[in-house]
Scaffold this motif. Structure first.
Motif, PDB file in Angstrom:
ATOM      1  N   GLN A 133      28.582  19.749 -26.296  1.00  0.00           N
ATOM      2  CA  GLN A 133      27.535  18.912 -26.779  1.00  0.00           C
ATOM      3  C   GLN A 133      27.492  17.706 -26.032  1.00  0.00           C
ATOM      4  O   GLN A 133      26.301  17.322 -26.069  1.00  0.00           O
ATOM      5  CB  GLN A 133      28.426  18.577 -28.143  1.00  0.00           C
ATOM      6  N   SER A 137      23.561  16.521 -24.731  1.00  0.00           N
ATOM      7  CA  SER A 137      22.838  15.107 -24.972  1.00  0.00           C
ATOM      8  C   SER A 137      22.846  14.491 -23.612  1.00  0.00           C
ATOM      9  O   SER A 137      21.851  13.569 -23.649  1.00  0.00           O
ATOM     10  CB  SER A 137      23.935  14.566 -25.994  1.00  0.00           C
ATOM     11  N   SER A 195      27.374  11.331 -28.699  1.00  0.00           N
ATOM     12  CA  SER A 195      28.182  12.398 -28.453  1.00  0.00           C
ATOM     13  C   SER A 195      29.644  12.103 -27.433  1.00  0.00           C
ATOM     14  O   SER A 195      30.666  12.489 -27.299  1.00  0.00           O
ATOM     15  CB  SER A 195      27.569  13.278 -27.561  1.00  0.00           C
TER      16      SER A 195
END
Length: 619
Positions: A133, A137, A195
């Motif tokens: 993740q 990002s 993130s």
């Protein structure tokens, strides 16, 4: 140095998985080792038990209870059997207390290990998802930043070139697009920052909280596994140590059994078992052939007087090689049954099953018949003795008179001891029954006193029978002791009164019958028959093994029916014709034959004999 797997091995998840798997494999292999060792111990115990059973006497032999070396070997076999029991107990402990527990613990350990590594994999998957993740990002923020920069560059270039209204409108539109791109880049930056913070937080929790806890649990599991293996090894050694004291006692008992062997005692026991009580042969008399003196014999032996041209050789007793035959000659005889007072056709008369009181039959007449007859007839007599002697003679006498003096005394003493024990048991049983009868008489509700009377009467009858047998055997024992004393005193008198080589024929003629006993326990009452018999003793061994069938010397007709129940007798019906192969020798039995196949003895009083004239002349 720290030994915490959570901090030291935070990046060795795969290696830890391999190591713990190998540890469980080792535990299973050690469990298999314990089981196989238990099987070996059990098989060894079975083989030792089988060996002990194989060499242990099947039945208790009297000889093995006399000698110390037999008793020592029996004790060794017993201790060996005890060793087998201890080995079986060791195998049982290895199987039940160690192997089964390790098998159960291995299953629990596999389940626990699976749980720990599943937690580790979930934590690993979570940190990997957070990292993905973050990377997503980050790439989106990078892409939005590049697009915003490109849009701003286009907008600036259009502003410089715009001069007309149309160009101004395009410049405004490019400026708006650049602003939008910048806003998107700003949002991407915020997502990236979020993130990144989340990943850092997850990573910190993963490597400082989750992984140390999971790895610590795995480390604890591994330490318990190793400790359990150590406990199993200690338990195995302790199980074997428990049987060592018993094994040591068994070995000590084997050593004691070996030390208890007494050669001198065993050799004395051989003397006690086989001593006959007879005297050794005396001196040989000088034979003066010039004076035509009859050759005398020694006190307990005969000399083999060979024919002329043969070398003179000494024989202590002509029946020495056939001692069993001579013992039977001197053993009590069973007389034939008397003829029926009123015979009836088809009636069957059985011979008695138990002989009358034993009496020693002189063998002088039989020896005279053997030695004074012709060569052919004498051979027939010898064949008759060999074939039918055991048939004509009865069972062993109750007073053991067929045994040598010393053996007879020991046999009677042993019998008296066993009778005393039986009498003591019967008396104890009688006393118990009397007490029980008194209790029943005082308390009828406990039982009927009259119900004990049959058993009490039976015990009293047994006591009377045993006491009567005891008195009879004591009389026989006193008689045997007196004969031994007389025999030993006469032996001492003879040894002091005579010198080697100087015993006279007159002294030999005046000996008592007991002093003329043969080495086999028989004796001769007629000294002249002994002197006549010894000259022919050498021919007995050559003629004894002749197995030619006996010729018929006449016929006979049965006057009464006879049912031969003893071995060697021949059954016959009234009026039957049979061939006579041997006359009555004075014992009441005649040897007959039927159809050249069946042969046996019948009572002389039951038949009428018709001898051939040629046979009479030949005899």
């Amino acid at each position: 140095m720290s030994c915490n797997w959570g901090t030291e091995l935070w990046d060795q998840f795969d290696n830890l998985e391999k190591h713990t798997s190998w540890g469980i494999d080792f535990l299973e292999r050690y469990t298999k080792f314990v089981k196989e060792r238990a099987d070996i111990e059990l098989s060894y115990a079975k083989q030792i038990r089988s060996l002990s059973k194989k060499y242990h006497p099947k039945r208790s032999r009297e000889d093995e209870s006399r000698y110390t070396w037999c008793l020592s070997f029996a004790a060794t076999l017993q201790q060996l059997n005890e060793l087998a029991v201890q080995r079986e107990e060791l195998a049982e402990n290895l199987n039940s207390q160690i192997a089964c527990e390790l098998t159960r613990y291995t299953q629990e350990l596999k389940t626990e290990r699976k749980t720990h590594f599943q937690d580790g994999r979930r934590a690993q998957q979570h940190i990997e998802s957070s990292w993905k993740q973050l990377e997503s990002s980050k790439r989106r923020f990078e892409r939005d930043c590049k697009e915003a920069e490109r849009a701003q560059h286009v907008s600036d270039r259009i502003d410089l070139d715009s001069k007309t209204d149309g160009e101004k409108r395009c410049s405004l539109k490019a400026r708006q697009t650049a602003q939008q791109k910048q806003q998107a880049a700003e949002e991407s930056r915020k997502d990236y920052v979020t993130s990144l913070n989340q990943f850092n937080q997850d990573q910190h929790q993963h490597y400082h909280t989750l992984v140390p806890v999971i790895y610590q649990r795995i480390q604890d599991m591994e330490e318990r596994r190793i400790e359990r293996i150590g406990e199993a090894m200690r338990s195995s050694a302790e199980a074997e140590r428990k049987v060592l004291p018993v094994v040591r006692r068994c070995l000590d008992a084997m050593m004691d059994a070996a030390e208890s062997i007494q050669p001198r005692k065993d050799t004395r026991q051989v003397v006690e078992v086989y001593k006959s009580g007879f005297d050794p042969p005396g001196d040989v008399e000088f034979e003066d052939y010039s004076a035509t003196m009859r050759r005398s014999i020694s006190e307990s032996s005969y000399l083999d007087n060979r024919t002329e041209g043969r070398r003179h050789s000494r024989k202590l007793w002509p029946f020495l090689r056939k001692n069993k035959l001579l013992t039977l000659l001197s053993s009590p005889r069973q007389p034939p049954p008397p003829p029926p007072t009123s015979p009836s056709p088809g009636g069957v008369v059985n011979s008695p099953q138990s002989p009358p009181p034993a009496s020693r039959e002189p063998i002088a007449q039989r020896l005279n018949d053997l030695m004074t007859s012709g060569s052919r007839t004498r051979k027939q007599c010898l064949r008759s003795l060999k074939r039918g002697l055991s048939l004509k003679l009865g069972s062993s006498p109750a007073d053991c008179s067929h045994l040598p003096p010393e053996q007879r005394r020991k046999k009677l003493q042993s019998r008296i001891n066993s009778m005393n024990q039986e009498i003591q048991r019967e008396r104890e049983q009688r006393d118990a029954l009397l007490k029980m009868r008194e209790v029943y008489e005082r308390s009828p509700q406990m039982g009927d006193a009259s119900s004990l009377e049959p058993r009490l009467e039976e015990v009293k009858q047994n006591l009377m029978r045993l006491e009567e047998e005891l008195r009879r055997n004591q009389v026989w024992l006193s008689d045997a002791d007196s004969r031994l004393c007389d025999h030993s005193s006469s032996r001492q008198n003879n040894s002091t009164a005579t010198t080697p080589g100087s015993s006279s024929l007159k002294h030999l003629d005046n000996r008592s019958p007991a002093s003329r006993e043969s080495p086999d326990g028989s004796y001769t009452e007629d000294h002249s028959a002994e002197l006549h018999f010894k000259s022919r003793s050498s021919e007995f061994d050559d003629d004894f093994d002749d197995e030619e069938p006996l010729p018929s010397i006449g016929t006979c007709k049965s006057l009464y029916p006879f049912q031969g129940q003893n071995e060697g007798t021949l059954s016959m019906v009234e009026g039957e014709l049979l061939s006579v192969v041997e006359e009555d020798k004075g014992d009441g039995w005649t040897r007959v034959r039927r159809n050249l196949e069946e042969e046996g003895y019948v009572p002389t009083s039951y038949i009428k004999v018709f001898l051939d004239s040629s046979a009479k002349a030949f005899i």
